[in-house]
Design a protein around this motif. Structure first.
Motif, PDB file in Angstrom:
ATOM      1  N   THR A 663      -4.213  -3.371  24.012  1.00  0.00           N
ATOM      2  CA  THR A 663      -3.471  -2.966  25.190  1.00  0.00           C
ATOM      3  C   THR A 663      -1.988  -3.178  24.895  1.00  0.00           C
ATOM      4  N   PHE A 664      -1.171  -3.049  25.895  1.00  0.00           N
ATOM      5  CA  PHE A 664       0.260  -2.998  25.670  1.00  0.00           C
ATOM      6  C   PHE A 664       0.932  -3.727  26.803  1.00  0.00           C
ATOM      7  N   PHE A 665       1.771  -4.703  26.480  1.00  0.00           N
ATOM      8  CA  PHE A 665       2.475  -5.414  27.542  1.00  0.00           C
ATOM      9  C   PHE A 665       3.975  -5.211  27.377  1.00  0.00           C
ATOM     10  N   GLN A 666       4.619  -4.939  28.507  1.00  0.00           N
ATOM     11  CA  GLN A 666       6.061  -4.680  28.470  1.00  0.00           C
ATOM     12  C   GLN A 666       6.875  -5.941  28.678  1.00  0.00           C
ATOM     13  N   THR A 668       8.714  -9.068  30.984  1.00  0.00           N
ATOM     14  CA  THR A 668       9.715  -8.992  32.041  1.00  0.00           C
ATOM     15  C   THR A 668      10.908  -8.200  31.523  1.00  0.00           C
ATOM     16  N   SER A 669      11.886  -8.045  32.350  1.00  0.00           N
ATOM     17  CA  SER A 669      12.986  -7.143  31.999  1.00  0.00           C
ATOM     18  C   SER A 669      13.695  -7.547  30.713  1.00  0.00           C
ATOM     19  N   LEU A 670      13.619  -8.818  30.382  1.00  0.00           N
ATOM     20  CA  LEU A 670      14.362  -9.267  29.212  1.00  0.00           C
ATOM     21  C   LEU A 670      13.433  -9.570  28.036  1.00  0.00           C
ATOM     22  N   ASP A 671      12.187  -9.297  28.199  1.00  0.00           N
ATOM     23  CA  ASP A 671      11.201  -9.603  27.166  1.00  0.00           C
ATOM     24  C   ASP A 671      11.145  -8.535  26.094  1.00  0.00           C
ATOM     25  N   ARG A 672      10.224  -8.764  25.204  1.00  0.00           N
ATOM     26  CA  ARG A 672       9.960  -7.765  24.177  1.00  0.00           C
ATOM     27  C   ARG A 672       8.693  -7.009  24.566  1.00  0.00           C
ATOM     28  N   LEU A 673       8.525  -5.836  24.022  1.00  0.00           N
ATOM     29  CA  LEU A 673       7.301  -5.075  24.223  1.00  0.00           C
ATOM     30  C   LEU A 673       6.375  -5.388  23.056  1.00  0.00           C
ATOM     31  N   PHE A 674       5.108  -5.481  23.312  1.00  0.00           N
ATOM     32  CA  PHE A 674       4.219  -5.706  22.177  1.00  0.00           C
ATOM     33  C   PHE A 674       2.810  -5.181  22.418  1.00  0.00           C
ATOM     34  N   VAL A 675       2.179  -4.863  21.316  1.00  0.00           N
ATOM     35  CA  VAL A 675       0.785  -4.437  21.348  1.00  0.00           C
ATOM     36  C   VAL A 675      -0.066  -5.695  21.327  1.00  0.00           C
ATOM     37  N   ALA A 676      -0.917  -5.848  22.322  1.00  0.00           N
ATOM     38  CA  ALA A 676      -1.732  -7.053  22.417  1.00  0.00           C
ATOM     39  C   ALA A 676      -3.130  -6.764  21.873  1.00  0.00           C
TER      40      ALA A 676
ATOM     41  N   SER B  56      -7.191  -0.853  28.647  1.00  0.00           N
ATOM     42  CA  SER B  56      -7.197  -1.108  27.209  1.00  0.00           C
ATOM     43  C   SER B  56      -8.077  -0.072  26.519  1.00  0.00           C
ATOM     44  N   VAL B  57      -7.871   0.082  25.210  1.00  0.00           N
ATOM     45  CA  VAL B  57      -8.631   1.071  24.447  1.00  0.00           C
ATOM     46  C   VAL B  57      -9.161   0.436  23.169  1.00  0.00           C
ATOM     47  N   SER B  58     -10.071   1.145  22.546  1.00  0.00           N
ATOM     48  CA  SER B  58     -10.527   0.713  21.227  1.00  0.00           C
ATOM     49  C   SER B  58      -9.327   0.770  20.280  1.00  0.00           C
ATOM     50  N   TYR B  59      -9.245  -0.178  19.330  1.00  0.00           N
ATOM     51  CA  TYR B  59      -7.997  -0.373  18.591  1.00  0.00           C
ATOM     52  C   TYR B  59      -7.493   0.881  17.889  1.00  0.00           C
ATOM     53  N   PHE B  60      -8.397   1.646  17.333  1.00  0.00           N
ATOM     54  CA  PHE B  60      -7.933   2.796  16.545  1.00  0.00           C
ATOM     55  C   PHE B  60      -7.921   4.100  17.343  1.00  0.00           C
ATOM     56  N   ASP B  61      -8.091   4.006  18.650  1.00  0.00           N
ATOM     57  CA  ASP B  61      -7.953   5.191  19.498  1.00  0.00           C
ATOM     58  C   ASP B  61      -6.493   5.636  19.520  1.00  0.00           C
ATOM     59  N   SER B  62      -6.266   6.721  20.228  1.00  0.00           N
ATOM     60  CA  SER B  62      -4.909   7.260  20.336  1.00  0.00           C
ATOM     61  C   SER B  62      -3.912   6.173  20.727  1.00  0.00           C
ATOM     62  N   ALA B  63      -2.719   6.260  20.173  1.00  0.00           N
ATOM     63  CA  ALA B  63      -1.705   5.234  20.422  1.00  0.00           C
ATOM     64  C   ALA B  63      -1.313   5.168  21.893  1.00  0.00           C
ATOM     65  N   ARG B  64      -1.424   6.300  22.583  1.00  0.00           N
ATOM     66  CA  ARG B  64      -1.015   6.343  23.986  1.00  0.00           C
ATOM     67  C   ARG B  64      -2.099   5.704  24.862  1.00  0.00           C
ATOM     68  N   LEU B  65      -1.691   4.763  25.713  1.00  0.00           N
ATOM     69  CA  LEU B  65      -2.676   4.076  26.556  1.00  0.00           C
ATOM     70  C   LEU B  65      -2.950   4.884  27.822  1.00  0.00           C
ATOM     71  N   PHE B 225      -0.622 -17.292  29.236  1.00  0.00           N
ATOM     72  CA  PHE B 225      -0.711 -15.880  28.841  1.00  0.00           C
ATOM     73  C   PHE B 225       0.242 -15.602  27.671  1.00  0.00           C
ATOM     74  N   ILE B 226       1.483 -16.067  27.816  1.00  0.00           N
ATOM     75  CA  ILE B 226       2.482 -15.822  26.766  1.00  0.00           C
ATOM     76  C   ILE B 226       2.079 -16.514  25.460  1.00  0.00           C
ATOM     77  N   GLN B 227       1.659 -17.773  25.599  1.00  0.00           N
ATOM     78  CA  GLN B 227       1.285 -18.536  24.396  1.00  0.00           C
ATOM     79  C   GLN B 227       0.118 -17.876  23.659  1.00  0.00           C
ATOM     80  N   THR B 228      -0.926 -17.537  24.406  1.00  0.00           N
ATOM     81  CA  THR B 228      -2.118 -16.986  23.748  1.00  0.00           C
ATOM     82  C   THR B 228      -1.853 -15.569  23.255  1.00  0.00           C
ATOM     83  N   ALA B 229      -1.002 -14.831  23.968  1.00  0.00           N
ATOM     84  CA  ALA B 229      -0.657 -13.491  23.482  1.00  0.00           C
ATOM     85  C   ALA B 229       0.103 -13.592  22.169  1.00  0.00           C
ATOM     86  N   ASP B 230       1.005 -14.586  22.083  1.00  0.00           N
ATOM     87  CA  ASP B 230       1.723 -14.813  20.825  1.00  0.00           C
ATOM     88  C   ASP B 230       0.748 -15.189  19.708  1.00  0.00           C
TER      89      ASP B 230
END
Lengths: 762, 271
Positions: A663-666, A668-676, B56-65, B225-230
């Motif tokens: 998935t994709f998270f944008q 907050t306004s000052l954050d980075r965008l990333f593919v999760a 969410s999509v399967s990883y190798f699906d189209s880049a557009r969500l 959320f931020i920690q685990t996403a990182d």
């Protein structure tokens, strides 16, 4: 189990009071005077025998009439002695080794001993054998050689850390001359901490653990170092691609006191420093980090009297990593210090004692300075251990072992200090904990009749920490049944408890991993194992061992997602607890005789873990789950000067966790965008199968009483690209820079790696 | 720091072996993946509601969500509900597909509830809850100069409530807050001393610079959320990281529903 303990206690008084004559003594190498571990002493006419213990001592009950006794050891010329059995006799025997340039002559006695013993699930290796096998970068590695035995695996490509029967890497007990070694690895796990020149003998127990061992769930690796040549001065060493070695040994007092001192050091840093110096003035040049490791082994061995011996050994190994530039300085050092003193006493021909005290210290320290800031991170564990063991040989039917041990542990856990020069920032965190571990055991190996022999043992283990005491009885039971003079059947059950746990949230063993004691939150890990198998001596030249095993454990430790290990004074909250099980079959075919020798190993194995908070509570394969693992090791003495050896490995790929969704998270306004990445199944993927062929060409010669050899080795000779890791890559549109598609890429670590090593001995 | 050193070593190894053609594209046969509602909603006190709803999509699906435009999206607090309307809104380079003109309250302790229901299609539902935290006040902003007095690190000290666990984020901008921050940091009050917690920065600031410091007080859900996403992102391609699931407070989906409270201060570094 209660019956077994009862039987042991009932039988004990009878065996203690039995009367017979006894032949006892020590078997040593005639050339250097060092004791031979596992040498055979047999009475061919009576088809009975025994082996020397780890200190070369044996005790054998004799019949009243005269009898012929055979003394033998793999690679040594056997000796025969006629002995009268009328009185107790002490007989020390010297066996002569075949010279290096002769074809190795091996008797079939070692196979007979493996047929006779109740002990199963054990792998034995000598440094001499390991040196004939191709090694990564030409550096002989005892642990990597053990990985070639069935049931023993590495975590990933090139790693020396071992997983035994699917167990975790922290579930292996490494003992160096009776002292625990906490981190047996150099260079982030790519090399073992043990210098092959200093190691004499290694036994790896995969199951059927003797009662004298405890404290880890999956294996015991008992390493014995050389004691030092007691007859003449000797120097040995080698010059390799990445490291050099030198060992000096000799008598301080001939046949009474000897010493050994050995060292090994890598030297890549010598060249990287030259490169850095040469480019010092080059704009934008990034200095190459400094890295080297070294280790030192030293020992003194003395006969205090005819009945008393003293062994003092020490090991000191360090890895040093340094990086410096104008703004940033980082030093990362880690290593073990191990010292042990062992006192052997032959109390009487039937009773042998070994008492030891040992010290073990492992620590790592990261020190960084960044401008005016300084950051220090470190952890460590320090042990003080005292233990005593008695071996009693009351009669030909029984051999008792009993002993006790106590270890004081001091832990420094996740120590972090962060300061600025003007004291605006001053932060520190970390814990100092301690605990005391106890062990008490009794074991009887009882030959009920010539066909049936049982080994009954009980170990009581305990751990005291934070005003709480944790204890567990650990039964050990095994049996052997001789079907005929070539086939025996064996079975065993063991229960193990582990009071120390390795804190690591990485997928590999790292020096930064932290040892943590059991407490009210982190309960002792436990493991049961049953195993059964057949040992078949095929025509005196081959040994075939097949073993089935099933193991199951509770209180297994893992870490919650996103666990914070550093600067966390409440580390126990980061653990999660679950169950583990593993089962499989191991086949081992060995040929030790002749110019062409080696082994074939195959294991079929499943290894599972289950935690409520991982993988949705569903069972998942452990990282060490390998369905098939095949190894072939062959050594061919082409001529007296030339030896060729080869290793072939084929195994199922590692179980790994890869993202399934995205998935994709944008932000907050000052954050980075990333593919999760979205992970669903823990270890739900398999790397492609692992295949490797290694080759070794050894040329030996002797000149002016100096043995030399040049070894040319090829690691991964077929240049196969085995996966080290797989990652997903985003392919961006060249015009817009937006993600266009995704692909998976596999990274391999080692192509074909040739290495040339010169070894010498005089 | 240990990860930096290990990463440095691994990077060095990879660079050494990259020249040996040790990297190749491989086919991965992914199992069937069931898409989940993916929600990102940051409520800012005193500002209108806006959120992004995709799947969410399967990883190798189209880049557009896939964007979910047929859902009922409701936020409620203190018995007041507001239904967001579907439509595209662009703000600070971010896209939203649900928004409202209603203003989020500024009362500390307000509990917000989210309800999302997909109309038609799979009919999926998602729920979440969050609370508006008090502002994390900046106690002081100081400079720490390097040995040559040419570059400075900015030390931000915040007032910490020792009666509860607190989670923070600190951004530093050089002059313009419309650009990405030059320094980002997420941290807890684990290192707090006497009710103050201090976070430093790299030595990136010179005399004459204007540094805008933004301090956020985060909900634990958002911090996790931020920690685990990182962690999940870092684990991609590192043999030394254990991949982990991204922590979420969305029941029936993935993502985050949280409040954002910021406190901003500016430091002019004298020439």
């Amino acid at each position: 189990m209660k019956k077994a303990i009862f039987t042991l206690l009932v039988c004990l008084p009878f065996v203690l009071f039995s009367q017979a004559t006894t032949l006892s003594g020590t078997i040593i190498d005639a050339q250097n005077g060092e004791v031979l571990i596992g040498a055979s002493i047999s009475l061919p006419d009576l088809k009975r025998g025994t082996t020397t213990n780890e200190f070369g001592f044996y005790s054998l009950e004799l019949p009243q009439k005269g009898v012929k006794v055979q003394f033998s050891f793999v690679g040594y010329t056997p000796q025969y002695k006629d002995v009268l059995g009328q009185t107790n006799q002490a007989l020390n025997v010297e066996l002569k080794a075949e010279t290096e340039l002769q074809t190795v002559v091996v008797t079939a006695n070692s196979y007979k001993e493996q047929l006779q013993t109740t002990q199963m699930s054990v792998v034995r290796l000598t440094s001499k054998e390991a040196k004939l096998i191709p090694a990564l970068l030409g550096e002989t590695d005892i642990l990597k050689t053990l990985q070639l035995k069935p049931g023993v695996q590495s975590g990933s490509e090139g790693q020396s850390g071992i997983s035994v029967r699917g167990g975790q890497t922290d579930q292996n007990l490494f003992l160096l001359d009776d002292a625990v070694v906490y981190n047996p690895l150099h260079l982030f796990g790519f090399f073992s901490a043990f210098n092959g020149d200093a190691v004499k003998d290694v036994r790896l127990f995969k199951g059927d653990f003797p009662a004298q061992y405890g404290g880890r769930l999956s294996s015991v690796v008992d390493i014995r170092t050389d004691e030092g040549n007691r007859r003449e001065y000797a120097v040995s060493g080698g010059l390799g691609l990445i490291a050099s070695r030198l060992t000096v040994q000799g008598p301080i007092k001939k046949d009474k006191v000897s010493f050994i001192i050995g060292a090994r050091r890598t030297y890549a840093d010598v060249f990287t420093r030259l490169v850095n110096e040469a480019n010092k003035e080059t704009p934008k040049f990034n200095p190459i980090p400094d890295y080297f490791f070294y280790d030192l082994n030293a020992g003194i061995n003395a006969d205090l009297s005819k009945k008393d011996k003293l062994f003092i050994t020490a090991y000191y190994g360090q890895d040093r990593f340094g990086f410096n530039n104008d703004n940033f300085k980082a030093n990362f050092n880690w290593g073990n210090t191990v010292v042990s003193a062992r006192w052997n006493r032959i109390i009487n021909p039937k009773l042998f004692m070994n008492t030891s005290v040992s010290f073990s210290d492992y620590k790592y320290a990261i020190n960084n300075t960044f401008g005016a800031f300084s950051l220090a991170v470190g952890s460590g564990v320090r042990d003080y251990t005292a233990k005593t063991d008695f071996t009693y040989f009351p009669n030909q039917s029984h051999q008792l072992r009993m002993g006790a041990s106590a270890t004081q542990h001091n832990f420094e856990i996740g120590r972090v200090t962060f300061n600025a020069t003007d004291s605006l920032v001053n932060f520190s965190a970390g814990q100092n904990l301690d605990g005391t571990q106890f062990g008490l055991y009794l074991n009887d190996e009882w030959e009920i009749n010539p066909r049936l022999k049982v080994n009954m043992g009980i170990r009581g283990s305990g751990f005291y920490n934070d005003n709480r005491f944790y204890a567990a009885p650990e039964p050990r039971l095994s049996a052997r049944y001789i079907v005929n003079n070539r086939v025996s059947l064996k079975a065993g059950y063991t229960f193990m408890t582990q009071y120390l746990h390795l804190v690591s949230n990485s997928g590999a063993s790292l020096p930064t991993d932290i040892w943590y004691p059991s407490d009210k939150v982190v309960r002792p890990q436990r493991m049961n194992q049953v195993a059964g198998g057949v040992t078949w001596n095929i025509g005196d030249k081959f040994l075939l061992v097949n073993e089935l095993f099933y193991k199951w454990g509770t209180n297994q430790v893992d870490y919650r997602d996103g666990a914070q290990i550093f600067g966390n004074n409440n580390l126990s909250q980061e653990f999660v607890f679950g169950r583990a099980k593993g089962y499989g079959n191991e086949i081992y075919l060995e040929k030790k005789t002749g110019v062409l020798r080696g082994w074939l190993g195959y294991s079929l194995m499943w290894s599972w873990r289950q935690f409520d908070s991982i993988n949705g509570g569903k069972q998942f394969p452990s990282r060490f789950d390998r369905r098939h693992d095949f190894t072939f090791v062959g050594v061919w003495d082409i001529t007296k000067r030339w030896t060729f050896s080869s290793v072939v490995v084929f195994s199922t790929g590692n179980a790994v966790t890869l993202p399934v969704g995205r998935t994709f998270f944008q932000g907050t306004s000052l954050d980075r965008l990333f593919v999760a990445p979205i992970y669903t199944e823990r270890n739900g993927f398999r790397f492609p199968n692992y295949q490797r062929i290694d080759l070794n060409f050894i040329y030996k010669w002797r000149r002016k009483n100096r043995d030399n050899d040049i070894t040319l080795s090829f690691y991964n000779a077929s240049n196969r690209r085995n996966p080290y890791f797989i990652y997903y890559e985003e392919i961006q549109n060249k015009t817009t820079g937006l993600p266009q598609s995704f692909q998976a890429k596999q990274v391999s670590l080692f192509p074909i790696i040739p290495a040339l090593t010169w070894n010498f001995k005089f | 720091m240990k990860n930096s050193i290990i990463s440095l070593s691994i990077t060095a190894l990879i660079l050494i072996f990259a020249s040996c053609d040790l990297e190749k594209v491989v086919e991965i046969d992914l199992p069937e993946y069931t898409p989940q509602l993916s929600i990102e909603w940051y409520i800012e006190a005193g500002k209108p509601y806006k959120m992004t709803l995709t799947e969410s999509v399967s990883y190798f699906d189209s880049a557009r969500l896939p964007i979910i435009n047929n859902a009922l999206v409701v936020v409620s607090y203190d018995g007041i509900s507001d239904t967001l309307r579907n439509g595209f809104l662009q703000d600070s380079n971010r896209l939203f597909n649900y928004f409202s003109n209603k203003i989020a309250p500024s009362k500390v302790g307000t509990v917000f509830n989210m309800y999302v229901k997909e109309r038609g299609g799979k009919g999926r539902e998602a729920r979440a809850k969050t609370v508006l935290l008090p502002v994390a006040k900046i106690d002081s902003i100081r400079l720490l100069w390097n040995k040559s007095d040419t570059l400075a690190s900015v030390l931000t000290t915040m007032i910490d409530d020792p009666t509860q666990a607190n989670y923070y984020r600190r951004f530093l901008h050089k002059g313009d807050t419309r650009k990405s921050p030059q320094s980002r940091a997420w941290f807890t009050d684990r290192s707090a001393v006497n009710g103050r917690v201090t976070i430093g920065s790299g030595f990136n600031y010179r005399k004459g610079d204007t540094v805008i410091v933004t301090a956020y007080h985060l909900n634990k859900d958002y911090y996790d959320f931020i920690q685990t996403a990182d962690n999940a992102e870092d684990a991609n391609g590192s043999p030394f990281e254990q991949p982990s699931a991204i922590s979420t407070n969305i029941q029936g989906g993935i993502g985050i529903f949280t409040t954002i409270v910021a406190y901003r201060d500016t430091l002019f570094i004298k020439k």
